[in-house]
Design a protein around this motif. Structure first.
Motif, short mmCIF file in Angstrom:
data_model
loop_
_atom_site.label_atom_id
_atom_site.label_comp_id
_atom_site.label_asym_id
_atom_site.label_seq_id
_atom_site.Cartn_x
_atom_site.Cartn_y
_atom_site.Cartn_z
N TRP A 154 0.82 -1.22 0.00
CA TRP A 154 0.00 0.00 0.00
C TRP A 154 0.85 1.26 0.00
O TRP A 154 0.36 2.35 -0.28
N ASP A 155 2.14 1.11 0.29
CA ASP A 155 3.06 2.24 0.31
C ASP A 155 3.81 2.32 -1.01
O ASP A 155 4.37 1.33 -1.48
N ARG A 201 -3.43 -4.81 6.11
CA ARG A 201 -4.79 -4.60 5.59
C ARG A 201 -5.31 -3.20 5.90
O ARG A 201 -6.04 -2.61 5.09
N GLN A 202 -4.94 -2.66 7.04
CA GLN A 202 -5.35 -1.29 7.34
C GLN A 202 -4.70 -0.31 6.37
O GLN A 202 -5.32 0.67 5.93
N GLY A 203 -3.45 -0.56 6.02
CA GLY A 203 -2.78 0.29 5.04
C GLY A 203 -3.48 0.25 3.70
O GLY A 203 -3.68 1.30 3.05
N TYR A 204 -3.85 -0.95 3.26
CA TYR A 204 -4.60 -1.06 2.00
C TYR A 204 -5.97 -0.40 2.13
O TYR A 204 -6.44 0.28 1.20
N ALA A 205 -6.64 -0.59 3.27
CA ALA A 205 -7.96 0.00 3.46
C ALA A 205 -7.91 1.52 3.35
O ALA A 205 -8.78 2.15 2.74
N ASP A 206 -6.89 2.12 3.95
CA ASP A 206 -6.74 3.58 3.88
C ASP A 206 -6.51 4.03 2.44
O ASP A 206 -7.08 5.04 1.99
N PHE A 208 -7.44 2.39 -0.34
CA PHE A 208 -8.66 2.19 -1.10
C PHE A 208 -9.69 3.28 -0.81
O PHE A 208 -10.40 3.74 -1.71
N ALA A 209 -9.76 3.70 0.44
CA ALA A 209 -10.70 4.76 0.80
C ALA A 209 -10.31 6.08 0.14
O ALA A 209 -11.17 6.80 -0.39
N ARG A 210 -9.02 6.40 0.14
CA ARG A 210 -8.57 7.64 -0.50
C ARG A 210 -8.86 7.64 -1.99
O ARG A 210 -9.22 8.67 -2.56
N GLN A 211 -8.70 6.47 -2.62
CA GLN A 211 -8.85 6.39 -4.08
C GLN A 211 -10.29 6.10 -4.50
O GLN A 211 -10.60 6.17 -5.70
N GLY A 212 -11.14 5.75 -3.56
CA GLY A 212 -12.52 5.43 -3.90
C GLY A 212 -12.68 4.08 -4.56
O GLY A 212 -13.59 3.89 -5.39
N TYR A 213 -11.83 3.10 -4.17
CA TYR A 213 -11.92 1.77 -4.73
C TYR A 213 -12.85 0.92 -3.86
O TYR A 213 -12.68 0.84 -2.64
N ALA A 214 -13.80 0.26 -4.48
CA ALA A 214 -14.76 -0.57 -3.76
C ALA A 214 -14.17 -1.95 -3.50
O ALA A 214 -14.64 -2.97 -4.02
N ASP A 216 -12.81 -4.43 -0.29
CA ASP A 216 -12.76 -4.66 1.15
C ASP A 216 -11.39 -5.22 1.49
O ASP A 216 -11.11 -6.40 1.25
N ALA A 217 -10.54 -4.39 2.07
CA ALA A 217 -9.17 -4.81 2.36
C ALA A 217 -9.11 -5.90 3.42
O ALA A 217 -8.09 -6.61 3.52
#
Length: 317
Positions: A154-155, A201-206, A208-214, A216-217
């Motif tokens: 995610w980084d 998974r929290q890193g990916y979730a953050d 996905f939220a920023r990018q608006g990707y649907a 579920d991390a």
């Protein structure tokens, strides 16, 4: 290609398909419930990753491009053999470098299967013909096509360390296209950085939220974090007694539910492999037909133990 076994780790192990190094019966897996048929569209890729398990690159054509006719032939065999498949998967290399990938996916969708395409979502996928083809397939078969995007971390810095400077931004551009076009997508990452599963998974979730990707991390089927396939690591061999000791069933291992079709450079016809992870080990080549590929598979490789039995990994959707 690399040797299938490390020169230092696992000395004396994984040599005999019938018995382990200490003389016990080696575990075998039957094809009990075929669910996914994979097609490796070719090992050519637009980038060279630091830890690519199949050594894909802009110059590696050890596995050459499959054609739509090849896929049609195997889809016909699926019907003849009455395999209860629900999914056709396409992997590489980079599948969108294969000029017939849209036709191959269309044939699979029209045959009634769900289709999963593994991609880095970079420039090959972003060519106009490919973007138009993806949108057309999704419109004709809504909800049946999924693209799994390789996003190693995610980084940005860590992802680019694996795939090259600027690759993270290019992949996000491709994911933005998929988001805006309404194309279902999932993500495949790597567990390389000694962070906990929750942290990753929290890193990916953050992200996905920023990018608006649907996506579920926290759903392992939507955000798959693969363990690194390190052949230098010492791993135990899997015996027939291990199923009871580990409280696992051979039906849970990938080779109980999937096979992969490849075409080797210089070969007249494609062949079927037992596993998506072992494209170069001849003992996992089962024959040219699905009928031949129904034979049992001996778990005679470190990946069988670490990645599949002990890691519980799966390449399907």
């Amino acid at each position: 290609m690399k040797d299938s076994h490390s020169p230092t780790a696992n000395q004396g192990k994984f040599r005999d398909p019938q018995h382990t190094a200490d003389g016990q019966d080696r575990a075998r897996v039957a094809l009990t419930h075929p669910e996914t048929l994979w097609f490796n569209t070719g090992t050519l890729c637009n980038i060279t990753c630091a830890n690519c398990y199949i050594e894909s690159s802009p110059s590696n054509d050890a596995l050459v491009y499959l054609t739509a006719d090849d896929v049609a032939n195997y889809l016909a065999q699926v019907r003849t053999r009455n395999w209860p498949l629900h999914e056709i998967g396409f992997t590489g290399g980079e599948p969108f470098m294969n000029p017939q990938i849209i036709d191959m996916a269309r044939l699979s969708l029209e045959a009634g299967f769900e289709v999963l395409i593994l991609t880095n979502a970079m420039l090959p996928m972003m060519r106009p013909a490919m973007r138009n083809g993806i949108k057309a397939l999704n419109a004709a078969h809504p909800g049946k096509l999924t693209l799994r995007v390789s996003l190693d971390h995610w980084d940005e810095r860590r992802h680019d360390a694996e795939r090259g400077t600027g690759s993270f931004a290019k992949t996000l551009k491709g994911m933005d296209f998929l988001r805006d076009a309404g194309i279902p997508m999932t993500v495949a990452g790597r567990a390389l950085w000694h962070e906990s599963d929750t942290t990753a998974r929290q890193g990916y979730a953050d992200l996905f939220a920023r990018q608006g990707y649907a996506i579920d991390a926290f759903n392992p089927a939507r955000c798959v974090l693969f363990p690194e396939m390190d052949l230098s690591a010492e791993v135990p061999e899997i015996t027939t007694a291990c199923w009871g000791i580990l409280n696992k069933s051979p039906d849970d291992v990938m080779c109980a539910s999937s096979r992969m079709v490849v075409k080797r450079k210089g070969a007249d016809r494609p062949v079927v492999l037992a596993c998506t992870l072992l494209a170069y080990d001849p003992q996992f080549e089962l024959g040219e037909t699905l009928a031949e590929a129904e034979k049992d598979v001996a778990l005679n490789h470190p990946h069988c133990a670490k990645f599949c039995v002990l890691g519980g990994a799966s390449c399907s959707a």
